[in-house]
Design a protein around this motif. Sequence first.
Motif, PDB file in Angstrom:
ATOM      1  N   ILE A  28       0.822  -1.149   0.193  1.00 40.49           N
ATOM      2  CA  ILE A  28      -0.029  -0.074  -0.390  1.00 40.49           C
ATOM      3  C   ILE A  28       0.661   0.984  -0.059  1.00 40.49           C
ATOM      4  CG2 ILE A  28      -1.614   1.355   1.627  1.00 40.49           C
ATOM      5  CD1 ILE A  28      -3.107  -1.028   2.402  1.00 40.49           C
ATOM      6  N   LEU A  95      -5.773   5.060   3.039  1.00 38.74           N
ATOM      7  CA  LEU A  95      -5.152   3.573   3.518  1.00 38.74           C
ATOM      8  C   LEU A  95      -3.936   3.609   3.312  1.00 38.74           C
ATOM      9  CD1 LEU A  95      -7.041   2.187   0.271  1.00 38.74           C
ATOM     10  CD2 LEU A  95      -6.705   1.111   2.927  1.00 38.74           C
ATOM     11  N   ARG A  96      -2.730   4.544   2.635  1.00 42.33           N
ATOM     12  CA  ARG A  96      -1.532   4.889   3.023  1.00 42.33           C
ATOM     13  C   ARG A  96      -1.632   5.074   4.509  1.00 42.33           C
ATOM     14  NH1 ARG A  96       2.418   8.307   5.047  1.00 42.33           N
ATOM     15  NH2 ARG A  96       0.760   9.963   3.633  1.00 42.33           N
ATOM     16  N   LEU A 111      -5.989  -3.898   0.912  1.00 42.02           N
ATOM     17  CA  LEU A 111      -4.657  -3.898  -0.572  1.00 42.02           C
ATOM     18  C   LEU A 111      -5.259  -3.869  -1.922  1.00 42.02           C
ATOM     19  CD1 LEU A 111      -2.078  -3.685  -1.869  1.00 42.02           C
ATOM     20  CD2 LEU A 111      -1.884  -6.603  -1.274  1.00 42.02           C
ATOM     21  N   MET A 114      -6.569  -0.105  -2.791  1.00 42.30           N
ATOM     22  CA  MET A 114      -5.907   0.140  -3.110  1.00 42.30           C
ATOM     23  C   MET A 114      -5.253   0.108  -4.521  1.00 42.30           C
ATOM     24  SD  MET A 114      -3.251   2.749  -2.681  1.00 42.30           S
ATOM     25  CE  MET A 114      -3.061   3.625  -1.296  1.00 42.30           C
TER      26      MET A 114
END
Length: 131
Positions: A28, A95-96, A111, A114
Amino acid sequence: PKVLKAKSEESWRAAVLCSEKKMHGSSINRYYYSIFQFILHILDINDRTVKQDEKDKGLFSHDNTCIEMGKLIESKKIGVNAFQFKSHFTMVKRLRTMADYHKESVGEADLKIMEDSATKMKEYLLKVENS
């Protein structure tokens, strides 16, 4: 000027390798930075600069870059939706942040989100780059 694009491509390859090894958080992170580096490349080749104030670090870091990219997308009028681009950016950034800083782990479902968002953003960025 091609250095940022090369970094972006390397980060994308690293994201794929991490994904294959089930290293979800690292994957990610690499997808995010691949997209961010590609954005910087496109802004650079279009002579766009982004001001980053000290107060913009942390929660709002990279937002000015996304805003400037949205303006560039709108100015190109090439059928790329700037609102959708910014929505994907918000998702991949979130998400990061989860992958890098939150106590809970990110998983396969995160994931997948992402990968889908990053792939869509990459398609948009390639259109902008080639316009």
